[in-house]
Design an enzyme around this catalytic site. Structure first.
Site, PDB file in Angstrom:
ATOM      1  N   ASP A 143     -30.787  65.871 -60.937  1.00  0.00           N
ATOM      2  CA  ASP A 143     -29.875  66.545 -59.963  1.00  0.00           C
ATOM      3  C   ASP A 143     -28.798  65.374 -59.994  1.00  0.00           C
ATOM      4  O   ASP A 143     -28.916  64.354 -60.407  1.00  0.00           O
ATOM      5  CB  ASP A 143     -30.460  66.672 -58.512  1.00  0.00           C
ATOM      6  N   ASP A 145     -26.563  64.122 -57.039  1.00  0.00           N
ATOM      7  CA  ASP A 145     -26.532  63.711 -55.586  1.00  0.00           C
ATOM      8  C   ASP A 145     -25.247  63.007 -55.397  1.00  0.00           C
ATOM      9  O   ASP A 145     -25.133  61.828 -55.829  1.00  0.00           O
ATOM     10  CB  ASP A 145     -27.765  62.846 -55.167  1.00  0.00           C
TER      11      ASP A 145
END
Length: 223
Positions: A143, A145
């Site tokens: 991901d 972030d």
């Protein structure tokens, strides 16, 4: 790397002395000793700080391996904040073969848009850790972030507009398909999901130093 002058903030990455003492509620796991000896970096975590004692987390070789501890401020050699990584365009300091990892590509695309604003932001998670330390921890499926500092209130409508502009920009740009983007907004009181705030509603989950709470206004609570 920043000089160590301002107070330590959640998400700051700290380089510590090789002989630094990490204190936790449990004995130091063997993997922590190995990791820190090879790459002596820890991240400031969200909990109450005491004078000279910094709550930190140690990142393990696997996603599930994390260890909460504390370290003396005297053992900190250097500090890198998420926003400093953006100011330094730290992704250009990575080996070229790392430039095509989707989450790192997406970070560059966010920077293209937000560099034209006064936003204070930067990467956290695996991307931020890799940019600060040089350790190759970002994976193709990682991901992205992001930490967005919001000292002043931002309405749900403004948050929606911000996210829509970002989504439009990213949809026009390159090779980030499949990357999950998570933006955590930081106020003086704690952090919350920008997407959750944009969806509206009467309350938002606010992560504070004392634990998560439901807040009607994540800025008003800090006053």
């Amino acid at each position: 790397m920043e000089p160590i002058a301002r107070p330590f903030q959640v998400h700051d990455l700290l380089k510590i002395h090789g002989n630094a003492v990490l204190r936790g509620e449990q004995p130091v796991p063997e993997w922590v000793t190995i990791i820190v000896s090879k790459n002596p970096w820890v991240v400031v975590r969200r909990t109450e700080q005491t004078t000279g004692n910094i709550p930190v987390g140690v990142r393990g070789p696997e996603r599930h391996l994390r260890w909460a501890a504390s370290v003396s401020a005297d053992d900190v050699i250097a500090r890198v904040s998420p926003e400093q990584l953006v100011a330094d365009q730290a992704w250009y300091k990575l080996p070229e073969e790392r430039w095509n990892i989707p989450a790192i590509v997406m970070l560059q695309q966010v920077a293209e848009l937000w560099s034209r604003t006064e936003r204070i932001w930067g990467p956290g998670g695996s991307v931020g850790f890799e940019l600060a330390t040089g350790q190759e921890v970002t994976r193709p499926e990682s991901d992205l972030d992001l930490i967005l500092r919001l000292p002043q209130p931002l309405s749900p409508e403004q948050a929606t507009e911000l996210l829509e502009k970002l989504t439009t920009h990213l949809s026009i740009s390159g090779k980030w398909s499949g990357v999950r983007l998570d933006i955590q907004a930081e106020t003086a009181a704690g952090s919350f999901s920008l997407a959750e705030w944009a969806r509206g509603g009467s309350q938002v989950m606010l992560k504070t130093c004392s634990g998560p709470i439901l807040a009607n206004d994540p800025w008003e609570i800090s006053k």
